[in-house]
Design a protein around this motif. Structure first.
Motif, PDB file in Angstrom:
ATOM      1  N   LEU A  60       1.838 -36.317  54.116  1.00 40.28           N
ATOM      2  CA  LEU A  60       2.036 -36.174  52.447  1.00 40.28           C
ATOM      3  C   LEU A  60       3.546 -36.147  51.913  1.00 40.28           C
ATOM      4  O   LEU A  60       3.909 -36.587  51.055  1.00 40.28           O
ATOM      5  CB  LEU A  60       1.346 -34.993  52.107  1.00 40.28           C
ATOM      6  CG  LEU A  60       1.009 -34.487  50.624  1.00 40.28           C
ATOM      7  CD1 LEU A  60       0.499 -35.788  49.822  1.00 40.28           C
ATOM      8  CD2 LEU A  60       0.241 -33.330  50.488  1.00 40.28           C
ATOM      9  N   THR A  87       6.103 -28.485  44.381  1.00 37.60           N
ATOM     10  CA  THR A  87       5.070 -27.434  44.643  1.00 37.60           C
ATOM     11  C   THR A  87       4.572 -26.501  44.088  1.00 37.60           C
ATOM     12  O   THR A  87       5.291 -26.365  42.806  1.00 37.60           O
ATOM     13  CB  THR A  87       5.890 -27.116  46.334  1.00 37.60           C
ATOM     14  OG1 THR A  87       6.657 -25.921  45.993  1.00 37.60           O
ATOM     15  CG2 THR A  87       6.334 -28.221  46.979  1.00 37.60           C
ATOM     16  N   CYS A  88       3.891 -25.841  44.626  1.00 37.26           N
ATOM     17  CA  CYS A  88       3.211 -24.486  43.896  1.00 37.26           C
ATOM     18  C   CYS A  88       4.282 -23.420  44.124  1.00 37.26           C
ATOM     19  O   CYS A  88       3.861 -22.372  43.465  1.00 37.26           O
ATOM     20  CB  CYS A  88       1.797 -24.259  44.201  1.00 37.26           C
ATOM     21  SG  CYS A  88       0.525 -25.358  43.516  1.00 37.26           S
ATOM     22  N   THR A 117       9.496 -30.597  47.299  1.00 37.33           N
ATOM     23  CA  THR A 117       8.930 -30.827  48.849  1.00 37.33           C
ATOM     24  C   THR A 117      10.115 -30.872  49.837  1.00 37.33           C
ATOM     25  O   THR A 117       9.799 -30.387  51.016  1.00 37.33           O
ATOM     26  CB  THR A 117       8.283 -32.150  48.808  1.00 37.33           C
ATOM     27  OG1 THR A 117       8.901 -33.265  47.895  1.00 37.33           O
ATOM     28  CG2 THR A 117       6.796 -32.295  48.023  1.00 37.33           C
ATOM     29  N   HIS A 166       0.271 -26.540  52.879  1.00 33.98           N
ATOM     30  CA  HIS A 166      -0.247 -27.810  52.591  1.00 33.98           C
ATOM     31  C   HIS A 166      -0.985 -27.906  51.218  1.00 33.98           C
ATOM     32  O   HIS A 166      -0.677 -28.691  50.356  1.00 33.98           O
ATOM     33  CB  HIS A 166      -1.252 -28.046  53.763  1.00 33.98           C
ATOM     34  CG  HIS A 166      -1.844 -29.618  53.784  1.00 33.98           C
ATOM     35  ND1 HIS A 166      -2.879 -29.945  54.552  1.00 33.98           N
ATOM     36  CD2 HIS A 166      -1.710 -30.633  53.040  1.00 33.98           C
ATOM     37  CE1 HIS A 166      -3.073 -31.212  54.292  1.00 33.98           C
ATOM     38  NE2 HIS A 166      -2.374 -31.987  53.390  1.00 33.98           N
ATOM     39  N   GLU A 167      -1.776 -26.694  50.990  1.00 34.49           N
ATOM     40  CA  GLU A 167      -2.172 -26.745  49.592  1.00 34.49           C
ATOM     41  C   GLU A 167      -1.121 -26.597  48.623  1.00 34.49           C
ATOM     42  O   GLU A 167      -1.436 -27.115  47.472  1.00 34.49           O
ATOM     43  CB  GLU A 167      -3.204 -25.433  49.736  1.00 34.49           C
ATOM     44  CG  GLU A 167      -4.430 -25.745  50.356  1.00 34.49           C
ATOM     45  CD  GLU A 167      -5.346 -26.879  49.774  1.00 34.49           C
ATOM     46  OE1 GLU A 167      -5.604 -27.016  48.663  1.00 34.49           O
ATOM     47  OE2 GLU A 167      -5.748 -27.558  50.735  1.00 34.49           O
ATOM     48  N   ARG A 220      -0.185 -30.047  47.904  1.00 35.12           N
ATOM     49  CA  ARG A 220      -1.312 -30.913  47.451  1.00 35.12           C
ATOM     50  C   ARG A 220      -1.579 -30.402  45.951  1.00 35.12           C
ATOM     51  O   ARG A 220      -1.733 -31.519  45.005  1.00 35.12           O
ATOM     52  CB  ARG A 220      -2.756 -30.719  48.066  1.00 35.12           C
ATOM     53  CG  ARG A 220      -2.640 -31.192  49.566  1.00 35.12           C
ATOM     54  CD  ARG A 220      -4.059 -30.923  50.485  1.00 35.12           C
ATOM     55  NE  ARG A 220      -5.135 -31.621  49.647  1.00 35.12           N
ATOM     56  CZ  ARG A 220      -5.962 -30.985  48.790  1.00 35.12           C
ATOM     57  NH1 ARG A 220      -5.814 -29.836  48.605  1.00 35.12           N
ATOM     58  NH2 ARG A 220      -6.878 -31.759  48.015  1.00 35.12           N
ATOM     59  N   ARG A 221      -1.924 -29.195  45.567  1.00 34.13           N
ATOM     60  CA  ARG A 221      -2.151 -28.661  44.352  1.00 34.13           C
ATOM     61  C   ARG A 221      -1.110 -29.053  43.202  1.00 34.13           C
ATOM     62  O   ARG A 221      -1.380 -28.768  42.114  1.00 34.13           O
ATOM     63  CB  ARG A 221      -2.643 -27.186  44.604  1.00 34.13           C
ATOM     64  CG  ARG A 221      -3.975 -27.167  45.312  1.00 34.13           C
ATOM     65  CD  ARG A 221      -4.128 -25.594  45.393  1.00 34.13           C
ATOM     66  NE  ARG A 221      -5.353 -25.531  46.458  1.00 34.13           N
ATOM     67  CZ  ARG A 221      -6.330 -24.668  46.254  1.00 34.13           C
ATOM     68  NH1 ARG A 221      -6.147 -23.666  45.407  1.00 34.13           N
ATOM     69  NH2 ARG A 221      -7.244 -24.595  47.329  1.00 34.13           N
ATOM     70  N   GLN A 233       0.104 -31.529  42.843  1.00 32.39           N
ATOM     71  CA  GLN A 233       0.279 -33.241  42.396  1.00 32.39           C
ATOM     72  C   GLN A 233      -0.573 -33.447  41.468  1.00 32.39           C
ATOM     73  O   GLN A 233      -1.663 -32.816  41.732  1.00 32.39           O
ATOM     74  CB  GLN A 233       0.172 -34.048  43.774  1.00 32.39           C
ATOM     75  CG  GLN A 233       1.079 -33.469  44.915  1.00 32.39           C
ATOM     76  CD  GLN A 233       2.654 -33.410  44.268  1.00 32.39           C
ATOM     77  OE1 GLN A 233       3.060 -34.304  43.719  1.00 32.39           O
ATOM     78  NE2 GLN A 233       3.074 -32.295  44.677  1.00 32.39           N
ATOM     79  N   TRP A 246      -4.933 -33.752  42.004  1.00 33.06           N
ATOM     80  CA  TRP A 246      -5.470 -33.088  43.092  1.00 33.06           C
ATOM     81  C   TRP A 246      -6.896 -32.704  43.042  1.00 33.06           C
ATOM     82  O   TRP A 246      -7.421 -32.366  42.155  1.00 33.06           O
ATOM     83  CB  TRP A 246      -4.441 -31.896  43.616  1.00 33.06           C
ATOM     84  CG  TRP A 246      -4.824 -30.462  43.018  1.00 33.06           C
ATOM     85  CD1 TRP A 246      -4.160 -30.109  41.801  1.00 33.06           C
ATOM     86  CD2 TRP A 246      -5.733 -29.670  43.411  1.00 33.06           C
ATOM     87  NE1 TRP A 246      -4.814 -29.026  41.344  1.00 33.06           N
ATOM     88  CE2 TRP A 246      -5.755 -28.553  42.360  1.00 33.06           C
ATOM     89  CE3 TRP A 246      -6.518 -29.510  44.374  1.00 33.06           C
ATOM     90  CZ2 TRP A 246      -6.486 -27.563  42.362  1.00 33.06           C
ATOM     91  CZ3 TRP A 246      -7.449 -28.410  44.579  1.00 33.06           C
ATOM     92  CH2 TRP A 246      -7.176 -27.229  43.531  1.00 33.06           C
ATOM     93  N   VAL A 247      -7.462 -32.566  44.139  1.00 36.13           N
ATOM     94  CA  VAL A 247      -8.939 -32.217  44.140  1.00 36.13           C
ATOM     95  C   VAL A 247      -9.202 -31.243  45.305  1.00 36.13           C
ATOM     96  O   VAL A 247      -8.478 -31.544  46.386  1.00 36.13           O
ATOM     97  CB  VAL A 247     -10.047 -33.417  44.351  1.00 36.13           C
ATOM     98  CG1 VAL A 247     -10.008 -34.418  43.225  1.00 36.13           C
ATOM     99  CG2 VAL A 247      -9.672 -34.241  45.590  1.00 36.13           C
ATOM    100  N   ARG A 270     -10.376 -29.613  48.777  1.00 37.06           N
ATOM    101  CA  ARG A 270     -10.597 -30.028  50.020  1.00 37.06           C
ATOM    102  C   ARG A 270     -12.029 -29.223  50.574  1.00 37.06           C
ATOM    103  O   ARG A 270     -12.217 -28.039  49.978  1.00 37.06           O
ATOM    104  CB  ARG A 270      -9.793 -29.989  51.227  1.00 37.06           C
ATOM    105  CG  ARG A 270      -8.428 -30.686  51.017  1.00 37.06           C
ATOM    106  CD  ARG A 270      -7.562 -30.788  52.294  1.00 37.06           C
ATOM    107  NE  ARG A 270      -6.795 -29.127  52.477  1.00 37.06           N
ATOM    108  CZ  ARG A 270      -6.377 -29.041  53.572  1.00 37.06           C
ATOM    109  NH1 ARG A 270      -5.972 -29.865  54.314  1.00 37.06           N
ATOM    110  NH2 ARG A 270      -5.830 -27.827  53.669  1.00 37.06           N
TER     111      ARG A 270
END
Length: 180
Positions: free
Chosen positions: A19, A29-30, A36, A119-120, A123-124, A126, A129-130, A132
């Motif tokens: 990713l 990122t969160c 990143t 990782h979350e 991901r979150r 972006q 995002w959905v 997992r």
């Protein structure tokens, strides 16, 4: 080693590296104030610089100080001096065997939550995002670190699992519920 024979933290590391490669160094990122590039540098320093380990977690505990400053300085140095693809390649290759994070028992204890959370975090942040669907055994493994991290929450919180009916744990006196 096949993907199915790797542990969950090893799979998370590989998927996170993929990713990061896709997103590049400037994606959000969160983690407040982190891109990143910051995330990748944090994980590499954590894996490869045992002298940085005492600084991790001190800020969340309200301590901060020179230990946290040292860890951040090492991360900033790596992030600003090393090209992002090289940092991600180091992340992907994992810690060297001489590092405590390269010892299987230590890695299992400390990387399970670390890689799932970060990782979350990427991901979150972006668009589009959905959530997992993690296997039940992974969710079971993540429950214990989730309750430990929740102890850092001021005022307390109620953790509720959405994959298992009625499973929740109250941490402190707070009434705020976090479900997942």
């Amino acid at each position: 080693m096949s993907a199915s024979s790797r542990s969950f933290p090893e799979r998370e590391r590989a998927e996170l590296a993929d990713l990061l490669d896709t997103l590049g160094p400037e994606a959000p990122t969160c983690c407040e104030g982190w891109t990143t590039a910051h995330m990748a540098a944090h994980l590499v320093v954590r894996d490869r610089r045992p002298d940085a380990l005492p600084g991790y977690g001190t800020e969340e505990a309200g301590l901060g100080g020179p230990l946290a400053s040292w860890s951040h300085r090492l991360e900033d140095q790596l992030r600003t001096v090393t090209p992002f693809p090289d940092v991600v390649a180091r992340l992907r290759s994992g810690p060297p065997l001489w590092s405590p994070m390269g010892w299987p028992l230590v890695a299992r204890m400390f990387n399970l939550a670390e890689y799932a959370i970060h990782h979350e975090d990427v991901r979150r942040a972006q668009p589009g995002w959905v959530p997992r669907r993690l296997p039940r055994e992974v969710q079971d493994e993540l429950w214990t670190p989730a309750t430990l991290f929740a102890r850092r929450t001021r005022g307390g919180v109620v953790l509720r699992r959405t994959d298992v009916n009625g499973v929740e744990q109250r941490i402190g006196s707070g009434a705020r519920t976090v479900a997942g």
